[in-house]
Structure formats: C-alpha cells, structure tokens
Design a protein around this motif. Structure first.
Motif, PDB file in Angstrom:
ATOM      1  N   GLY A  15       0.783  -1.222   0.000  1.00  0.00           N
ATOM      2  CA  GLY A  15       0.000   0.000   0.000  1.00  0.00           C
ATOM      3  C   GLY A  15       0.815   1.272   0.000  1.00  0.00           C
ATOM      4  O   GLY A  15       0.272   2.364  -0.045  1.00  0.00           O
ATOM      5  N   GLY A  16       2.164   1.190   0.049  1.00  0.00           N
ATOM      6  CA  GLY A  16       2.989   2.379   0.032  1.00  0.00           C
ATOM      7  C   GLY A  16       3.553   2.733   1.391  1.00  0.00           C
ATOM      8  O   GLY A  16       4.613   3.353   1.476  1.00  0.00           O
ATOM      9  N   LEU A  17       2.861   2.403   2.482  1.00  0.00           N
ATOM     10  CA  LEU A  17       3.375   2.648   3.817  1.00  0.00           C
ATOM     11  C   LEU A  17       4.416   1.594   4.161  1.00  0.00           C
ATOM     12  O   LEU A  17       4.370   0.475   3.653  1.00  0.00           O
ATOM     13  CB  LEU A  17       2.236   2.609   4.840  1.00  0.00           C
ATOM     14  CG  LEU A  17       1.227   3.761   4.799  1.00  0.00           C
ATOM     15  CD1 LEU A  17       0.100   3.490   5.771  1.00  0.00           C
ATOM     16  CD2 LEU A  17       1.897   5.078   5.126  1.00  0.00           C
ATOM     17  N   PRO A  18       5.372   1.923   5.021  1.00  0.00           N
ATOM     18  CA  PRO A  18       6.375   0.925   5.407  1.00  0.00           C
ATOM     19  C   PRO A  18       5.745  -0.198   6.219  1.00  0.00           C
ATOM     20  O   PRO A  18       4.726  -0.008   6.886  1.00  0.00           O
ATOM     21  CB  PRO A  18       7.370   1.739   6.239  1.00  0.00           C
ATOM     22  CG  PRO A  18       6.587   2.899   6.748  1.00  0.00           C
ATOM     23  CD  PRO A  18       5.600   3.231   5.661  1.00  0.00           C
ATOM     24  N   GLY A  19       6.355  -1.351   6.174  1.00  0.00           N
ATOM     25  CA  GLY A  19       5.904  -2.477   6.981  1.00  0.00           C
ATOM     26  C   GLY A  19       6.639  -2.499   8.302  1.00  0.00           C
ATOM     27  O   GLY A  19       7.776  -2.021   8.422  1.00  0.00           O
ATOM     28  N   CYS A  20       5.997  -3.020   9.322  1.00  0.00           N
ATOM     29  CA  CYS A  20       6.611  -3.152  10.648  1.00  0.00           C
ATOM     30  C   CYS A  20       7.935  -3.917  10.531  1.00  0.00           C
ATOM     31  O   CYS A  20       8.037  -4.894   9.780  1.00  0.00           O
ATOM     32  CB  CYS A  20       5.646  -3.899  11.574  1.00  0.00           C
ATOM     33  SG  CYS A  20       6.329  -4.306  13.198  1.00  0.00           S
ATOM     34  N   TYR A  21       8.945  -3.485  11.299  1.00  0.00           N
ATOM     35  CA  TYR A  21      10.253  -4.113  11.166  1.00  0.00           C
ATOM     36  C   TYR A  21      10.262  -5.561  11.667  1.00  0.00           C
ATOM     37  O   TYR A  21      11.113  -6.349  11.287  1.00  0.00           O
ATOM     38  CB  TYR A  21      11.319  -3.277  11.901  1.00  0.00           C
ATOM     39  CG  TYR A  21      11.447  -3.542  13.391  1.00  0.00           C
ATOM     40  CD1 TYR A  21      12.500  -4.283  13.914  1.00  0.00           C
ATOM     41  CD2 TYR A  21      10.518  -3.026  14.288  1.00  0.00           C
ATOM     42  CE1 TYR A  21      12.630  -4.514  15.263  1.00  0.00           C
ATOM     43  CE2 TYR A  21      10.631  -3.237  15.637  1.00  0.00           C
ATOM     44  CZ  TYR A  21      11.701  -3.986  16.129  1.00  0.00           C
ATOM     45  OH  TYR A  21      11.818  -4.219  17.481  1.00  0.00           O
ATOM     46  N   ARG A  22       9.263  -5.914  12.499  1.00  0.00           N
ATOM     47  CA  ARG A  22       9.150  -7.306  12.957  1.00  0.00           C
ATOM     48  C   ARG A  22       8.081  -8.071  12.201  1.00  0.00           C
ATOM     49  O   ARG A  22       8.106  -9.296  12.165  1.00  0.00           O
ATOM     50  CB  ARG A  22       8.822  -7.333  14.462  1.00  0.00           C
ATOM     51  CG  ARG A  22       9.891  -6.713  15.331  1.00  0.00           C
ATOM     52  CD  ARG A  22       9.462  -6.685  16.776  1.00  0.00           C
ATOM     53  NE  ARG A  22       9.415  -8.021  17.368  1.00  0.00           N
ATOM     54  CZ  ARG A  22       8.718  -8.325  18.457  1.00  0.00           C
ATOM     55  NH1 ARG A  22       7.974  -7.395  19.034  1.00  0.00           N
ATOM     56  NH2 ARG A  22       8.734  -9.544  18.942  1.00  0.00           N
ATOM     57  N   HIS A  23       7.109  -7.366  11.628  1.00  0.00           N
ATOM     58  CA  HIS A  23       6.023  -7.980  10.863  1.00  0.00           C
ATOM     59  C   HIS A  23       5.899  -7.225   9.535  1.00  0.00           C
ATOM     60  O   HIS A  23       5.052  -6.340   9.407  1.00  0.00           O
ATOM     61  CB  HIS A  23       4.705  -7.920  11.632  1.00  0.00           C
ATOM     62  CG  HIS A  23       4.792  -8.486  13.021  1.00  0.00           C
ATOM     63  ND1 HIS A  23       4.985  -7.685  14.141  1.00  0.00           N
ATOM     64  CD2 HIS A  23       4.728  -9.761  13.474  1.00  0.00           C
ATOM     65  CE1 HIS A  23       5.028  -8.454  15.218  1.00  0.00           C
ATOM     66  NE2 HIS A  23       4.877  -9.707  14.851  1.00  0.00           N
ATOM     67  N   PRO A  24       6.757  -7.511   8.561  1.00  0.00           N
ATOM     68  CA  PRO A  24       6.819  -6.723   7.320  1.00  0.00           C
ATOM     69  C   PRO A  24       5.517  -6.649   6.539  1.00  0.00           C
ATOM     70  O   PRO A  24       5.331  -5.734   5.740  1.00  0.00           O
ATOM     71  CB  PRO A  24       7.903  -7.457   6.503  1.00  0.00           C
ATOM     72  CG  PRO A  24       8.715  -8.192   7.517  1.00  0.00           C
ATOM     73  CD  PRO A  24       7.752  -8.589   8.598  1.00  0.00           C
TER      74      PRO A  24
END
Length: 299
Positions: A15-24
């Motif tokens: 979607g364009g937003l970054p993914g969580c560093y632990r849950h990409p």
C-alpha cells in the motif's frame, strides 16, 4: 532479522506505507521514537514521548535509558502481555463450552439462556424474559449457539479479529470492549425486536470487534479499504439473509466503534479517566435501552 537502529531500509508494504520491522506484512505509519523503525500495534510500547519498539525497550531497560519504556504499554495504555491471545482463547473456550452443553442438554438449556423480551409458554406456562427481571439473558445469549455453522463462523471471526485488538488495547480494555459490544447488541435487540423473538449468538460482540478494528486502523493510518470492504459485506449479509437479528449486529457495531474510539483516542494525560468514562457511558446507554423497553412491556 532485525534491522540496525536508525536504518532507513524499512520493508515497504504493497500500500505504500512501510511495513513493521518485525512484521513486514503489516503496514504502519508509526515509527519508534528512538531508532525510527516502523512498528505495528503489537510492537508498540508506550514511552514518555510517543512509542518505542521492543528492541529499544529491551536495550533501554538495561542501560538506564528511557525509564518509562521499562514498563511496556500498548497504544491504549494497557500492559503488554506475554500472550496477546489469552483473553481471546478464554472467550473462545466459553463459547465452545456452552455449545457442547447445549448439545448435551438440548433446547431446554437454550430456552433458559437465550435473549427473549417476554415469552408466554404454551399450556399455561409462565411468562418470562428480560422484562420479568431476567437481565442475565442479555449476557448469556452472547455465548449461546445452536447450529454448527453459526458458532463456526462467529469463532473464526473472533479468532481473526480478537488477537490484534487484544495486543493493541491490552487484556482489560479488550475484554471491556467485547462485553460492552455484546451487551449493546443484546440491548438493541431487546429494544427493537418482537418481545417474543428469541435471539442468541456472539455476532453482536464480533461486530463490535469489527467496528473497533476499523477505528484502530484509522488511528494507525492503515489502509482502510480491506476492513471497510469486510464491513460492507457483513452488513449486506445482515440485511439480506434470513433469521439474522440485525439489531444485534448494528448495536454491537455502534457500541464497539464508540468504545474503541474512546480507548485509542484518549489523551495521554487523562487516559484512564477518559477511557473509564467512555465505558461507563456505553454501559449507561445499554441500561437505559433495557429500562425503556422493560417499561414498554410491563403493564
């Protein structure tokens, strides 16, 4: 693998937003205030300013940095639990236990626990229901199922929606949200449905979790399209399929969304007061609906 603090190579979701560093795979618009890594609701730890990631909390608690982060908190101010699914598991267990009890006892148990405003039994039997003071039916009906497909759908929905909310809100707030949503659905059914129409099932509470999920995703700046599509689909089923108490669905949805809004948008300096007031206001509205309907049904 965790990225080094301060790294800008955060995984980017579709979607364009970054993914969580632990849950990409989980998009998020929130970053750790120390290392700036993107973090999802499950990984957020409330600090004195903003939120920190679990890695920074662990490092800070051992070095004397960020003393507030040594006491992990969720986005709603709840305690971070080792098992973010515990309350959901207990709720699932209660629903399943009562379903097995119904399989053993039959319709007699259903008649004693389902939601009914006022029911005149045949052959000179007694008049009974919520209007006669059996308010417990508003609660017991939330955990009561008869058909396999009914409980299967509700429990799958609970297992899918519950854990992320439990992780984001904390156990106590999540349980309050679930119970108030279910009671809101029961109260609206009691208020608007025919007094002799039985109703049962966890659908009101599940719709409350769905509404709360939408509120939380909006709070976290997530892509709203998936949850809105799911909500619209469920509302279509609510008003087109037969034998569905739409009042329970709508009541649970409205109460769940309202309570969740108060939980996640409460200002930090008055968080506990606002959250308690929100839950109390929801409970008072539920009690008011029950009292109004009882007066209508009582000679």
């Amino acid at each position: 693998m965790d990225q080094a603090p301060g790294s800008s190579d955060a995984p980017e979701a579709a979607g364009g937003l970054p993914g969580c560093y632990r849950h990409p795979d989980r998009e998020t618009g929130i970053s750790c205030t120390r290392c700036e890594r993107p973090i999802c609701p499950e990984c957020m730890v409330s600090a004195s300013v903003g939120f920190q990631c679990p890695t920074c909390v662990k490092e800070g608690s051992g070095t004397g940095h960020a003393p507030q982060a040594a006491r992990p908190r969720t986005i709603a101010g709840g305690s971070v639990a080792d098992d973010p699914r515990l309350v959901t598991k207990i709720l699932l267990g209660l629903n399943l236990a009562l379903w097995f009890a119904v399989l053993g006892a039959g319709d007699r148990l259903v008649d004693e626990l389902d939601l009914v405003g006022r029911l005149q039994y045949y052959y000179g039997g007694p008049v009974e229901g919520v209007a006669e003071g059996q308010w417990y039916r508003l609660l017991t009906a939330m955990f009561l199922h008869q058909q396999l497909m009914h409980i299967a759908f509700n429990m799958l929905s609970l297992w899918w929606l519950g854990p992320p909310l439990e992780a984001a809100l904390g156990r106590v707030r999540y349980l309050a949200l679930y119970l108030l949503s279910g009671l809101g659905g029961s109260a609206l059914s009691y208020l608007l449905a025919s007094p002799g129409q039985p109703s049962l099932g966890a659908s009101g509470a599940v719709f409350g979790l769905l509404g709360a999920t939408a509120v939380l995703m909006r709070r976290m700046n997530y892509d709203m399209r998936p949850v809105l599509a799911l909500l619209v689909l469920n509302l279509i089923f609510t008003f087109t399929w037969g034998n569905i108490a739409w009042q329970a669905h709508i009541g649970g949805l409205v109460v769940g969304a309202a309570v969740a809004y108060g939980l996640v948008h409460a200002p930090r300096e008055h968080r506990a007061l606002v959250q308690r007031a929100t839950c109390l206001a929801a409970l008072l509205v539920i009690v008011a609906m029950v009292c109004v309907r009882t007066l209508q049904l009582t000679p």
